[in-house]
Scaffold this active site. Structure first.
Site, PDB file in Angstrom:
ATOM      1  N   SER A  59     -32.836  69.973 -56.726  1.00 36.89           N
ATOM      2  CA  SER A  59     -33.491  68.872 -56.028  1.00 36.89           C
ATOM      3  C   SER A  59     -34.928  69.258 -55.719  1.00 36.89           C
ATOM      4  O   SER A  59     -35.267  70.455 -55.669  1.00 36.89           O
ATOM      5  CB  SER A  59     -32.745  68.573 -54.713  1.00 36.89           C
ATOM      6  OG  SER A  59     -33.477  67.699 -53.881  1.00 36.89           O
ATOM      7  N   TYR A  88     -29.389  71.166 -46.210  1.00 34.41           N
ATOM      8  CA  TYR A  88     -29.368  70.695 -47.601  1.00 34.41           C
ATOM      9  C   TYR A  88     -30.442  71.425 -48.406  1.00 34.41           C
ATOM     10  O   TYR A  88     -30.171  71.937 -49.502  1.00 34.41           O
ATOM     11  CB  TYR A  88     -29.602  69.187 -47.644  1.00 34.41           C
ATOM     12  CG  TYR A  88     -29.650  68.615 -49.044  1.00 34.41           C
ATOM     13  CD1 TYR A  88     -28.492  68.510 -49.807  1.00 34.41           C
ATOM     14  CD2 TYR A  88     -30.851  68.187 -49.600  1.00 34.41           C
ATOM     15  CE1 TYR A  88     -28.528  67.988 -51.095  1.00 34.41           C
ATOM     16  CE2 TYR A  88     -30.900  67.664 -50.884  1.00 34.41           C
ATOM     17  CZ  TYR A  88     -29.732  67.562 -51.626  1.00 34.41           C
ATOM     18  OH  TYR A  88     -29.778  67.048 -52.911  1.00 34.41           O
TER      19      TYR A  88
END
Length: 245
Positions: free
Chosen positions: A139, A152
């Site tokens: 990501s 995250y």
């Protein structure tokens, strides 16, 4: 259907929706034999029906090492080898650190980071044998940490670190390691968020831009894994044109 991956065997985790599903279909269209794994195994039958090539569906929980080892073993038993691992399984449970439900931290670390490590560990002997490819779906959060996404981001930074160490260990043996870092993609990922305010914020942010589609990331995966053997595409950062961070 092309033949760019004819004779190759691919295993895709987190394939029940979004990037994983699109990637499995794209790799099948390139001629690969594809094994797909997910916790929501019922969804995989629809994927298999739509794929142009042969697809093996597997119930898979990447947080369970036995489940991972069994899925890799079944893939090799069915197809005789393993050439490409696409580690896509993941969850995003955004929220502030203060007052957080730390069970959600555990879930993210176990799924996003440990899950990808377990799958690499199980698949690596086969990939070494075939001079294959490990492809990690990470990501933009693996490059830039943001408020309310600390854990995250930590899992995605961890994937990058693990992947670079892995690359240094196996590249001389012919195994390529690729990290793909998508920005905003129109998937179910934001729907995992349990904090209503954070879920709304993610939806509103996505609405401000032309988000990527899962097929955009699948095309990048196909590009990376179909390069000549002497070419290693180690990192691909892919943002929507409208995304500023």
């Amino acid at each position: 259907m092309s033949n760019a991956l004819a004779g190759k065997v691919v295993f895709v985790t987190g394939a029940s929706s979004g990037i994983g599903e699109a990637t499995a279909l794209a790799l099948s269209a390139e001629g690969a034999q594809v094994a797909v794994g997910a916790r929501r195994a019922g969804r995989l039958e629809s994927l298999a029906d739509r794929a142009p090539g042969e697809v093996l569906t597997l119930e898979l929980d990447v947080t369970d090492q036995e489940s991972v080892r069994a899925a890799v073993a079944e893939t090799v038993e069915r197809f005789g080898a393993l050439d490409v691992l696409v580690n896509n399984a993941g969850v995003m449970l955004s929220g502030p650190i203060v007052g957080a439900d730390t069970t959600e931290w555990t879930r993210m670390v176990e799924t996003n980071l440990l899950g990808s490590m377990y799958t690499v560990h199980a698949a690596l002997p086969h990939l070494l044998e075939r001079k294959g490819t490990v492809l990690q779906i990470s990501s933009t959060s693996g490059r830039i940490a943001s408020a309310n996404s600390g854990v995250y981001a930590a899992t995605k930074f961890g994937i990058t670190a693990f992947s670079e160490a892995l690359r240094q260990e196996v590249t001389a043996q012919g195994v390529r390691v690729v990290v793909v870092e998508p920005g905003f993609v129109a998937t179910e990922l934001a729907g995992h968020i349990t904090d209503p305010a954070m879920r709304t914020a993610a939806q509103q942010m996505a609405a401000t831009m032309r988000t990527l589609q899962p097929e955009d990331i699948a095309a990048a995966v196909v590009y990376a894994v179909t390069q000549p053997e002497h070419v290693a595409v180690n990192e691909l950062l892919i943002r929507p044109t409208d995304q500023t961070r």
